[in-house]
Enzyme design. Sequence first.
Site, PDB file in Angstrom:
ATOM      1  N   GLY A  21     -28.765  27.436 -55.928  1.00 51.51           N
ATOM      2  CA  GLY A  21     -29.600  27.108 -57.089  1.00 51.51           C
ATOM      3  C   GLY A  21     -29.479  25.665 -57.535  1.00 51.51           C
ATOM      4  O   GLY A  21     -29.831  25.329 -58.656  1.00 51.51           O
ATOM      5  N   GLY A  67     -27.064  23.377 -61.336  1.00 52.17           N
ATOM      6  CA  GLY A  67     -26.642  24.769 -61.506  1.00 52.17           C
ATOM      7  C   GLY A  67     -26.992  25.262 -62.902  1.00 52.17           C
ATOM      8  O   GLY A  67     -27.027  24.480 -63.856  1.00 52.17           O
ATOM      9  N   ILE A 106     -23.236  16.137 -67.865  1.00 54.07           N
ATOM     10  CA  ILE A 106     -22.646  14.867 -68.350  1.00 54.07           C
ATOM     11  C   ILE A 106     -23.481  14.344 -69.522  1.00 54.07           C
ATOM     12  O   ILE A 106     -24.679  14.107 -69.355  1.00 54.07           O
ATOM     13  CB  ILE A 106     -22.626  13.793 -67.241  1.00 54.07           C
ATOM     14  N   LYS A 139     -34.355  10.535 -62.869  1.00 51.48           N
ATOM     15  CA  LYS A 139     -33.209  10.507 -63.785  1.00 51.48           C
ATOM     16  C   LYS A 139     -32.824   9.066 -64.134  1.00 51.48           C
ATOM     17  O   LYS A 139     -32.514   8.759 -65.283  1.00 51.48           O
ATOM     18  CB  LYS A 139     -32.025  11.252 -63.152  1.00 51.48           C
ATOM     19  N   GLU A 193     -31.134  15.906 -72.825  1.00 51.92           N
ATOM     20  CA  GLU A 193     -29.847  15.546 -72.202  1.00 51.92           C
ATOM     21  C   GLU A 193     -29.705  16.174 -70.817  1.00 51.92           C
ATOM     22  O   GLU A 193     -29.149  15.569 -69.900  1.00 51.92           O
ATOM     23  CB  GLU A 193     -28.698  16.001 -73.103  1.00 51.92           C
ATOM     24  N   LYS A 198     -36.972  16.567 -65.879  1.00 49.76           N
ATOM     25  CA  LYS A 198     -36.884  15.114 -65.639  1.00 49.76           C
ATOM     26  C   LYS A 198     -38.185  14.516 -65.121  1.00 49.76           C
ATOM     27  O   LYS A 198     -38.519  13.384 -65.427  1.00 49.76           O
ATOM     28  CB  LYS A 198     -35.746  14.785 -64.671  1.00 49.76           C
ATOM     29  N   GLU A 250     -34.213  21.574 -56.106  1.00 47.50           N
ATOM     30  CA  GLU A 250     -35.514  21.803 -56.714  1.00 47.50           C
ATOM     31  C   GLU A 250     -36.274  22.825 -55.853  1.00 47.50           C
ATOM     32  O   GLU A 250     -35.958  22.997 -54.677  1.00 47.50           O
ATOM     33  CB  GLU A 250     -36.307  20.492 -56.741  1.00 47.50           C
ATOM     34  N   VAL A 297     -32.045  27.805 -64.825  1.00 47.15           N
ATOM     35  CA  VAL A 297     -31.542  27.155 -66.038  1.00 47.15           C
ATOM     36  C   VAL A 297     -31.772  28.050 -67.265  1.00 47.15           C
ATOM     37  O   VAL A 297     -30.898  28.177 -68.132  1.00 47.15           O
ATOM     38  CB  VAL A 297     -32.209  25.767 -66.246  1.00 47.15           C
TER      39      VAL A 297
HETATM   40  N1  HSE Z   1     -32.012  19.488 -58.109  1.00 46.06           N
HETATM   41  C1  HSE Z   1     -31.272  18.832 -59.103  1.00 46.06           C
HETATM   42  C2  HSE Z   1     -29.988  18.309 -58.483  1.00 46.06           C
HETATM   43  C3  HSE Z   1     -30.951  19.787 -60.212  1.00 46.06           C
HETATM   44  O1  HSE Z   1     -29.665  18.722 -57.370  1.00 46.06           O
HETATM   45  O2  HSE Z   1     -29.323  17.467 -59.067  1.00 46.06           O
HETATM   46  C4  HSE Z   1     -30.345  19.165 -61.429  1.00 46.06           C
HETATM   47  O3  HSE Z   1     -31.189  18.217 -62.011  1.00 46.06           O
END
Ligand code: HSE
Length: 400
Positions: free
Chosen positions: A180, A296, A129, A198, A122, A98, A183, A16
């Site tokens: 990528g 990503g 999104i 989330k 965000e 998160k 996690e 990121v």
């Molecule tokens: N590992 C998380 C996913 C990355 O696959 O959604 C984005 O938060």
Amino acid sequence: MTREKLRIGMFGYGCVGQGLHDVLNSSKGFRAEIVRICVKDRSKARRIPMEYFTYDKDDILNDSSINLVVELIDDADAAFDIVKTAMKNGKNVVTANKVMVAKHFRELVDMQEKYGVSLLYEASAGASIPIIRNLEEYYDNELLYSLRGILNGTTNYVLTLMHNQGVDYNIALNEAREKGFAESDPTLDVEGWDAKYKLCIITGHAYGLFLEPEEVFHYGINTISKFDIQYAKEKSFKIKLVPYVGKTNENTITSFVLPRFISSDKYLYNVDNEYNGVITEAAFADKQFFSGKGAGGHATGSAVLSDISANSYGYKYEYKKYQQGSVSNYTRDYKIELYLRYKNEKDKELFGFEEVSEYFSGKLYKYVIGIVNLKRLYELREHLRRMDVFIVNTGRKGIN
Ligand code: HSE
């Protein structure tokens, strides 16, 4: 409004962090500059000159010329330490973490007030999104009945490959890791933890309740088998991992994360690969659907950039639903129609099915579809992890 020139101290330069760097470099005319990046690993080759990097967090946290901290590291405990200190030192913070936000939500909200700073996140839910800002600004006075969607790109990628191409679960997961999306510890993705964190963040903005993640039932896709995919295909469904939060009465909500059957007439059916999708149902706006890349470097970087930009205008979350305080209760007394694929009859008995509408018993597996109480699933949660079963919310009967 004049925009403040931002001098950014960034923590982390992984997927990121690098994504954000690219995105920021392509946003010409934007008055923000990354002046320092704190990383852990001294031996890693970096794509940009070494003078940007430091290994000492205080080089950023104690630098009074840095007015924005962007936190993009993996370790939630270390991130919380960094974010707390930055806020205490009067710096605004943008984070994509998160786990950290969900686990310390209430405290982070209070600290913003206490230190007069802003914390934006965000990118932590749904990546590209803009769901959090929409919930804050657009739905601030809307009567929101429910929100559900796909909030984990990795599981959606795995399920898409399994369903569309018959790819084996482990191969699909490895691909998601290579791209990528996953996690560092992919059990967070496949067991449903990530989607739950989330969902808890979204719940804070949708309903003003800062739930402890432990309170919320979650189940992932790690025990899915080819029989489940085959069942879904026979019925023209896809299986998606779908977190849900919604009202059960005027001041009460419920929430959970469960795989769900999605029929081809539903919005989420075509949300494939690493894409995420969110559906809101509200009294006046009715049904709305948001979709975008959910994982990503660049997709997540774009949400971080948007927060950085919002920060330069002095934007803060106001936690409007929390201020309004109209939702005060959380319940798990809620009926769900569930598909259970299992082997042992005694496993099935544990679920306490109330009404059974379908039943199949074969040599290799059995399944049953009936009504189960979420309370029961929550009580079974530890046990469920070790059971040779897979469960899916059918989403039928208008129950949710
Ligand atoms: N590992 C998380 C996913 C990355 O696959 O959604 C984005 O938060």
